[in-house]
Design an enzyme around this catalytic site. Structure first.
Site, PDB file in Angstrom:
ATOM      1  N   HIS A 262       0.853  -1.191   0.000  1.00 19.34           N
ATOM      2  CA  HIS A 262       0.000   0.000   0.000  1.00 19.34           C
ATOM      3  C   HIS A 262       0.883   1.233   0.000  1.00 19.34           C
ATOM      4  O   HIS A 262       1.951   1.225   0.615  1.00 19.34           O
ATOM      5  CB  HIS A 262      -0.900   0.002   1.243  1.00 19.34           C
ATOM      6  CG  HIS A 262      -2.079   0.900   1.095  1.00 19.34           C
ATOM      7  ND1 HIS A 262      -2.019   2.236   1.403  1.00 19.34           N
ATOM      8  CD2 HIS A 262      -3.331   0.652   0.652  1.00 19.34           C
ATOM      9  CE1 HIS A 262      -3.205   2.772   1.154  1.00 19.34           C
ATOM     10  NE2 HIS A 262      -4.022   1.843   0.703  1.00 19.34           N
ATOM     11  N   ASP A 319      -7.790  -5.782   0.157  1.00 21.62           N
ATOM     12  CA  ASP A 319      -8.251  -6.606  -0.961  1.00 21.62           C
ATOM     13  C   ASP A 319      -7.849  -8.067  -0.871  1.00 21.62           C
ATOM     14  O   ASP A 319      -8.343  -8.884  -1.635  1.00 21.62           O
ATOM     15  CB  ASP A 319      -7.722  -6.026  -2.285  1.00 21.62           C
ATOM     16  CG  ASP A 319      -8.472  -4.776  -2.661  1.00 21.62           C
ATOM     17  OD1 ASP A 319      -9.683  -4.730  -2.390  1.00 21.62           O
ATOM     18  OD2 ASP A 319      -7.860  -3.849  -3.205  1.00 21.62           O
TER      19      ASP A 319
HETATM   20  N1  CMC Z   1       3.970  -7.766  -4.313  1.00 18.13           N
HETATM   21  C1  CMC Z   1       5.305  -7.788  -4.523  1.00 18.13           C
HETATM   22  N2  CMC Z   1       6.068  -6.684  -4.510  1.00 18.13           N
HETATM   23  C2  CMC Z   1       5.451  -5.515  -4.282  1.00 18.13           C
HETATM   24  C3  CMC Z   1       4.069  -5.421  -4.055  1.00 18.13           C
HETATM   25  C4  CMC Z   1       3.323  -6.609  -4.077  1.00 18.13           C
HETATM   26  N3  CMC Z   1       2.019  -6.601  -3.898  1.00 18.13           N
HETATM   27  N4  CMC Z   1       3.735  -4.131  -3.879  1.00 18.13           N
HETATM   28  C5  CMC Z   1       4.869  -3.420  -3.993  1.00 18.13           C
HETATM   29  N5  CMC Z   1       5.893  -4.249  -4.250  1.00 18.13           N
HETATM   30  C6  CMC Z   1       7.292  -3.869  -4.447  1.00 18.13           C
HETATM   31  C7  CMC Z   1       7.487  -3.315  -5.869  1.00 18.13           C
HETATM   32  O1  CMC Z   1       7.762  -4.322  -6.797  1.00 18.13           O
HETATM   33  C8  CMC Z   1       8.616  -2.349  -5.666  1.00 18.13           C
HETATM   34  O2  CMC Z   1       9.809  -3.103  -5.603  1.00 18.13           O
HETATM   35  P1  CMC Z   1      11.183  -2.503  -6.197  1.00 18.13           P
HETATM   36  O3  CMC Z   1      11.443  -1.256  -5.389  1.00 18.13           O
HETATM   37  O4  CMC Z   1      12.163  -3.610  -5.983  1.00 18.13           O
HETATM   38  O5  CMC Z   1      10.901  -2.199  -7.639  1.00 18.13           O
HETATM   39  C9  CMC Z   1       8.357  -1.785  -4.261  1.00 18.13           C
HETATM   40  O6  CMC Z   1       7.579  -2.766  -3.583  1.00 18.13           O
HETATM   41  C10 CMC Z   1       7.601  -0.459  -4.285  1.00 18.13           C
HETATM   42  O7  CMC Z   1       6.443  -0.600  -5.121  1.00 18.13           O
HETATM   43  P2  CMC Z   1       5.675   0.648  -5.740  1.00 18.13           P
HETATM   44  O8  CMC Z   1       4.658   0.143  -6.720  1.00 18.13           O
HETATM   45  O9  CMC Z   1       6.633   1.661  -6.219  1.00 18.13           O
HETATM   46  O10 CMC Z   1       5.024   1.258  -4.458  1.00 18.13           O
HETATM   47  P3  CMC Z   1       3.618   1.964  -4.341  1.00 18.13           P
HETATM   48  O11 CMC Z   1       3.611   2.746  -3.109  1.00 18.13           O
HETATM   49  O12 CMC Z   1       3.289   2.685  -5.600  1.00 18.13           O
HETATM   50  O13 CMC Z   1       2.700   0.646  -4.210  1.00 18.13           O
HETATM   51  C11 CMC Z   1       0.662  -0.428  -4.671  1.00 18.13           C
HETATM   52  C12 CMC Z   1       1.381   0.643  -3.860  1.00 18.13           C
HETATM   53  C13 CMC Z   1      -0.696  -0.654  -4.009  1.00 18.13           C
HETATM   54  C14 CMC Z   1       0.476   0.088  -6.104  1.00 18.13           C
HETATM   55  C15 CMC Z   1       1.505  -1.737  -4.681  1.00 18.13           C
HETATM   56  O14 CMC Z   1       1.783  -2.178  -3.373  1.00 18.13           O
HETATM   57  C16 CMC Z   1       0.816  -2.855  -5.474  1.00 18.13           C
HETATM   58  O15 CMC Z   1       0.929  -2.891  -6.704  1.00 18.13           O
HETATM   59  N6  CMC Z   1       0.083  -3.776  -4.760  1.00 18.13           N
HETATM   60  C17 CMC Z   1      -0.675  -4.797  -5.437  1.00 18.13           C
HETATM   61  C18 CMC Z   1      -2.031  -4.227  -5.864  1.00 18.13           C
HETATM   62  C19 CMC Z   1      -2.966  -4.053  -4.708  1.00 18.13           C
HETATM   63  O16 CMC Z   1      -3.077  -4.915  -3.849  1.00 18.13           O
HETATM   64  N7  CMC Z   1      -3.691  -2.909  -4.717  1.00 18.13           N
HETATM   65  C20 CMC Z   1      -4.710  -2.610  -3.710  1.00 18.13           C
HETATM   66  C21 CMC Z   1      -4.298  -1.476  -2.818  1.00 18.13           C
HETATM   67  S1  CMC Z   1      -5.367  -1.329  -1.368  1.00 18.13           S
HETATM   68  C22 CMC Z   1      -6.905  -1.019  -1.985  1.00 18.13           C
HETATM   69  C23 CMC Z   1      -7.041   0.363  -2.509  1.00 18.13           C
HETATM   70  O17 CMC Z   1      -7.009   1.316  -1.732  1.00 18.13           O
HETATM   71  O18 CMC Z   1      -7.222   0.508  -3.723  1.00 18.13           O
END
Ligand code: CMC
Length: 383
Positions: A262, A319
């Protein structure tokens, strides 16, 4: 030489407004609506009461709650035009696309969709919040070649939604579960979809247009589509004994595990904790297929926390456990994101109304990296 401004990709770490609606504490893993913790509300409140709390800023008296309940019930029905619109596109568009189209059309019988009067906008918000579950249930039924079911005014908001899906009145346990889902999904500060509604409303577009922007933005698997993606993964795993090898392989291949991580929570999402407690209770009454998914989710949660929890700040979000629980309650996968949107319409509308009190057009900047003062070559001379 110009110094390059700092760019905040994804607006990470950028504050866009002051708000009295909700507080997401990403360090301690807490969520508050108007000062009340989400655990307290999920345990003691109802969606209708949370609706009053968010829209009007305080918990209602009994009379105030009854008045709002009456208004919500009165506004539940949807027009024949809306049903026709859904039916016309039922086979061609996804449920969320259909919801977006129907919300956009919901202004059809509002002769003045835009208003600068807050009380009028609260009434419009109540119309939208009341109709979203009816539209969502009609979408599910029409896509499955069944006639939509009229709302039942003897039933509460979430209970009535379950009834409109299946035609059967849910038992108290499933009705309470669905109400908790509506409560915990109702609001989450300036997430992507809420921010999209604010961008739209900052132009002084009407509330229907702004909510339509919210529905569109919720669609992706990084936001509202994550629970569906998580259940797909659990189905791919198939058997609890395959969970560890699947997770290991996925992480080695740098795949994202949906339902984890998140932008704000760097610890366990408090909404996921609430759902985990439900999941453990649901296990005993779940059928074989759902019980397997529940077991897979619990093993995956443990493994992911071991591998990415403390070390990377990647924990289960709302989720992850939602999917198996929806299936346990008899709600099919393709309804997941339209439930999220139906519930979140409350947060969207509340934010729109709050933002308009001190409206400022959103107009961020970009760092231009292209060329300047190029010579214009007539088309016949271009190679
Ligand atoms: N599984 C594996 N690695 C992950 C995940 C995950 N679910 N989420 C983040 N990472 C890793 C990502 O690969 C990255 O690694 P690196 O720095 O080595 O490239 C690092 O963590 C940072 O990721 P980011 O995408 O830059 O960080 P963010 O703050 O933009 O991520 C997120 C937030 C929700 C987009 C991400 O955690 C994600 O894609 N999660 C899966 C989708 C998900 O479950 N979304 C629902 C969010 S809660 C409901 C809502 O409010 O919508």
């Amino acid at each position: 030489m110009e110094t390059k401004p700092e760019i905040h990709y994804g607006l990470e770490g950028v504050y866009i407004a002051e708000s009295g609606i909700s507080k997401v504490d990403g360090t301690l893993g807490r969520l508050y609506y108007r000062g009340y913790s989400i655990d307290t509300l999920a345990q003691n409140s109802s969606f209708e009461e949370v609706c009053y709390l968010l829209l009007y800023g305080k918990l209602p008296t009994e009379d105030q709650l009854n008045d709002l309940d009456k208004k919500l019930k009165k506004e539940r029905a949807i027009s024949e035009d809306t049903k026709g619109l859904i039916e016309g596109f039922a086979d061609k568009l996804s449920p969320l696309d259909l919801l977006r189209t129907a919300v956009s059309a919901a202004a059809e019988d509002d002769s003045k969709p835009y208003s600068d009067n807050e009380a009028e906008n609260v009434e419009k918000a109540i119309r939208i919040i009341a109709k979203m579950p009816t539209v969502s249930a009609a979408i599910w039924r029409l896509r499955n070649k069944k006639d939509p079911i009229e709302p039942d005014s003897n039933l509460g908001h979430s209970e009535n939604f379950l009834y409109m899906l299946s035609g059967e009145k849910p038992n108290a346990e499933k009705a309470k579960f669905m109400d908790v889902m509506f409560i915990i999904h109702a609001e989450h500060s300036s997430n992507a979809s809420t921010f999209a509604t604010l961008v739209a409303c900052s132009t002084l577009a009407d509330i229907y247009s702004a909510v339509t922007a919210g529905v569109s933005t919720l669609k992706g698997p990084l936001h509202g589509g994550a629970d569906e993606a998580a259940i797909k993964m659990m189905r791919d795993i198939g058997d609890p004994k395959n969970t560890e090898s699947y997770i290991n392989e996925a992480l080695a291949g740098k795949k994202r595990i949906m339902g984890f991580g998140h932008r704000v929570y760097k610890t366990y999402d408090p909404r996921a904790r609430i759902l985990k407690a439900y999941l453990e209770r649901a296990k005993d009454s779940a059928d074989e297929d759902v019980r397997k998914l529940i077991e897979i989710s619990l093993i995956a949660e443990k493994l992911m926390i071991e591998r990415l929890g403390e070390s990377h700040g990647i924990w289960p979000n709302v989720d992850f456990f939602a999917g198996p629980l929806y299936l346990w309650a008899g709600v099919q996968t393709e309804v997941f994101d339209i439930i999220f949107a139906s519930s979140r319409s409350l947060g969207w509308c509340t934010h729109i109304i709050e933002y308009w009190r001190n409206n400022k057009l959103f107009r961020p900047l970009e760092v231009y990296t292209g060329e300047l003062d190029l010579e214009y070559v007539p088309i016949e001379r271009r190679s």
